[in-house]
Motif scaffolding. Structure first.
Motif, PDB file in Angstrom:
ATOM      1  N   ARG A 144      39.777  38.307  49.832  1.00 27.54           N
ATOM      2  CA  ARG A 144      40.952  37.444  49.571  1.00 27.54           C
ATOM      3  C   ARG A 144      40.541  36.239  48.741  1.00 27.54           C
ATOM      4  NH1 ARG A 144      43.901  34.873  54.635  1.00 27.54           N
ATOM      5  NH2 ARG A 144      41.856  33.917  54.764  1.00 27.54           N
ATOM      6  N   LYS A 145      39.385  35.649  49.060  1.00 31.44           N
ATOM      7  CA  LYS A 145      38.914  34.481  48.320  1.00 31.44           C
ATOM      8  C   LYS A 145      38.647  34.836  46.861  1.00 31.44           C
ATOM      9  CE  LYS A 145      35.546  30.759  48.381  1.00 31.44           C
ATOM     10  NZ  LYS A 145      34.421  30.160  49.098  1.00 31.44           N
ATOM     11  N   LYS A 146      38.024  35.999  46.614  1.00 32.77           N
ATOM     12  CA  LYS A 146      37.761  36.427  45.235  1.00 32.77           C
ATOM     13  C   LYS A 146      39.067  36.611  44.468  1.00 32.77           C
ATOM     14  CE  LYS A 146      33.278  38.664  45.820  1.00 32.77           C
ATOM     15  NZ  LYS A 146      32.540  39.950  45.819  1.00 32.77           N
ATOM     16  N   GLN A 147      40.049  37.221  45.111  1.00 31.66           N
ATOM     17  CA  GLN A 147      41.338  37.421  44.453  1.00 31.66           C
ATOM     18  C   GLN A 147      41.996  36.071  44.167  1.00 31.66           C
ATOM     19  OE1 GLN A 147      43.824  40.422  46.234  1.00 31.66           O
ATOM     20  NE2 GLN A 147      45.661  39.619  45.276  1.00 31.66           N
ATOM     21  N   TYR A 148      41.895  35.152  45.106  1.00 34.23           N
ATOM     22  CA  TYR A 148      42.457  33.815  44.935  1.00 34.23           C
ATOM     23  C   TYR A 148      41.776  33.097  43.764  1.00 34.23           C
ATOM     24  CZ  TYR A 148      43.540  28.929  45.965  1.00 34.23           C
ATOM     25  OH  TYR A 148      43.940  27.627  45.875  1.00 34.23           O
ATOM     26  N   LEU A 149      40.450  33.127  43.730  1.00 34.63           N
ATOM     27  CA  LEU A 149      39.716  32.444  42.665  1.00 34.63           C
ATOM     28  C   LEU A 149      39.989  33.071  41.301  1.00 34.63           C
ATOM     29  CD1 LEU A 149      36.315  31.738  44.472  1.00 34.63           C
ATOM     30  CD2 LEU A 149      38.167  30.125  43.969  1.00 34.63           C
ATOM     31  N   ALA A 150      40.131  34.397  41.258  1.00 39.06           N
ATOM     32  CA  ALA A 150      40.483  35.057  39.994  1.00 39.06           C
ATOM     33  C   ALA A 150      41.873  34.617  39.544  1.00 39.06           C
ATOM     34  CB  ALA A 150      40.425  36.569  40.154  1.00 39.06           C
ATOM     35  N   GLY A 151      42.785  34.477  40.481  1.00 39.05           N
ATOM     36  CA  GLY A 151      44.127  34.003  40.156  1.00 39.05           C
ATOM     37  C   GLY A 151      44.108  32.577  39.636  1.00 39.05           C
ATOM     38  N   ILE A 152      43.294  31.738  40.242  1.00 42.83           N
ATOM     39  CA  ILE A 152      43.152  30.349  39.788  1.00 42.83           C
ATOM     40  C   ILE A 152      42.595  30.307  38.368  1.00 42.83           C
ATOM     41  CG2 ILE A 152      41.812  28.212  40.154  1.00 42.83           C
ATOM     42  CD1 ILE A 152      43.999  28.406  42.169  1.00 42.83           C
TER      43      ILE A 152
END
Length: 163
Positions: A43-51
């Motif tokens: 989830r964190k990786k997906q969040y950071l990619a979105g950012i």
């Protein structure tokens, strides 16, 4: 105990409903913690990619709004005043400019929506995130359906790390 469950919520249910001795319970709890950690990282990786994507889009928006747009308007005005373009050509360039402004406005609105979606992603419980990711993957790639790691996989991983 059913070790073939893949969803975090199902894993928790299996763990809670099964009577285990202290050693086995500790192994299964560590396995469950490993599964939760894996999904938190995902989830964190997906969040950071979105950012990162949002920031790149924002940088483009700022560049276009601050640097390119005023220069383009001045160039159209100067070219028209100095006779390098006809009024009809200036009108066409202005239509293009307004269309680009509309595209940038749409991009700005989508960035606001992205911020909301990223906030939702960050706040979403892990089990909901997992369900959505698995549904998305199995929807796009049928072969991926039911291919997630099971509680048994995590138990084996914990046991191997203990050896």
């Amino acid at each position: 105990m059913n070790l073939n469950v893949t969803r975090l919520a199902d894993m928790r249910t299996e763990i809670d409903r099964t009577e285990l001795n202290a050693v086995d319970r500790e192994i299964v709890e560590r396995a469950y913690a490993a599964a939760r950690k894996e999904w938190r990282v995902r989830r964190k990786k997906q969040y950071l990619a979105g950012i990162e994507t949002r920031d790149e889009s924002h940088d483009e928006l700022v560049y276009q709004a601050r640097k390119h747009a005023p220069k383009e308007l001045r160039k159209i005005k100067t070219d028209l005043e100095e006779g390098r373009i006809t009024p009809q050509e200036a009108e066409g360039k202005m239509r293009n400019f307004v269309a680009e402004h509309g595209r940038l406005s749409d991009l700005h609105r989508s960035l606001i929506e992205d911020d909301d979606q990223l906030a939702d992603l960050r706040a979403k419980p892990l089990h909901e995130f997992q369900v959505e990711v698995e549904a998305d993957l199995s929807g796009r790639f049928a072969v991926m359906a039911n291919s997630g790691r099971t509680l048994g996989d995590y138990v084996r991983q914990v046991q191997e790390q203990g050896n």
